[in-house]
Design an enzyme around this catalytic site. Structure first.
Site, PDB file in Angstrom:
ATOM      1  N   ASP A 208     -14.614  -9.146  12.987  1.00 45.74           N
ATOM      2  CA  ASP A 208     -15.776  -9.175  12.098  1.00 45.74           C
ATOM      3  C   ASP A 208     -15.675 -10.406  11.221  1.00 45.74           C
ATOM      4  O   ASP A 208     -14.597 -10.728  10.713  1.00 45.74           O
ATOM      5  CB  ASP A 208     -15.812  -7.919  11.224  1.00 45.74           C
ATOM      6  CG  ASP A 208     -16.182  -6.664  11.995  1.00 45.74           C
ATOM      7  OD1 ASP A 208     -16.834  -6.786  13.052  1.00 45.74           O
ATOM      8  OD2 ASP A 208     -15.837  -5.567  11.534  1.00 45.74           O
TER       9      ASP A 208
ATOM     10  N   ASP B 209     -22.331  -5.798  16.079  1.00 40.41           N
ATOM     11  CA  ASP B 209     -22.716  -4.734  15.152  1.00 40.41           C
ATOM     12  C   ASP B 209     -24.218  -4.757  14.882  1.00 40.41           C
ATOM     13  O   ASP B 209     -24.866  -3.706  14.834  1.00 40.41           O
ATOM     14  CB  ASP B 209     -21.957  -4.875  13.837  1.00 40.41           C
ATOM     15  CG  ASP B 209     -20.458  -4.714  13.988  1.00 40.41           C
ATOM     16  OD1 ASP B 209     -20.011  -4.096  14.968  1.00 40.41           O
ATOM     17  OD2 ASP B 209     -19.728  -5.223  13.117  1.00 40.41           O
TER      18      ASP B 209
END
Length: 155
Positions: free
Chosen positions: A116, A135
């Site tokens: 991330d 995501d």
């Protein structure tokens, strides 16, 4: 079904290329933070071994459970849209969700956790969480499936 495959492929490609570029080329794994358009868009490295916000992580077994879960959900969505044949937006939504899920599976296999790196803050609020293209695609795909499927057959 062509729309499903195109959205799956390009979502997966964009996710993996963005992660490779930021993590490897910009060396975010070592630098940890890069201000892009502060305070709105920043790159903040986070290795997520759980689900959203790192919940449910922490272990070798959890990694394999999350890989199996993502693959199972992807297969279920694929079979569902193959049988139901929703409209183009429904097919595109399924492709986003499947492509995003597969992108995060690849991360878990390669790195042991999901890479991330996107962080957005605004107006005095410092967001402590990071996310990635996969995501965004999973979220958009799930919303699209909720809103644009259910009854009509098409493309």
């Amino acid at each position: 079904m062509r729309i499903l495959f195109l959205f799956t492929f390009f979502t997966l490609l964009l996710d993996q290329v963005s992660k490779w570029g930021v993590v490897q080329v910009l060396d975010l794994k070592s630098v940890h933070e890069i201000d892009v358009l502060p305070p709105f868009v920043n790159f903040r490295m986070a290795w997520n071994d759980g689900v959203n916000f790192g919940l449910g992580g922490g272990g070798h077994i959890a990694k394999y459970i999350l890989i199996a879960l993502a693959l199972g959900i992807s297969a279920w969505v694929f079979v569902w849209v193959w049988r139901e044949r929703p409209n183009r937006i429904g097919m595109a939504s399924a492709g986003l969700l499947i492509g995003g899920a597969l992108g995060n599976v690849i991360d878990r296999v390669l790195y042991g956790a999901v890479a991330d790196f996107l962080n957005m803050s605004c107006c005095g609020f410092e967001n402590p969480y990071s996310f990635n293209v996969a995501d965004i695609a999973i979220f958009a795909g799930a919303i699209g499936l909720i809103l644009f499927t259910g009854g009509k057959k098409g493309g």
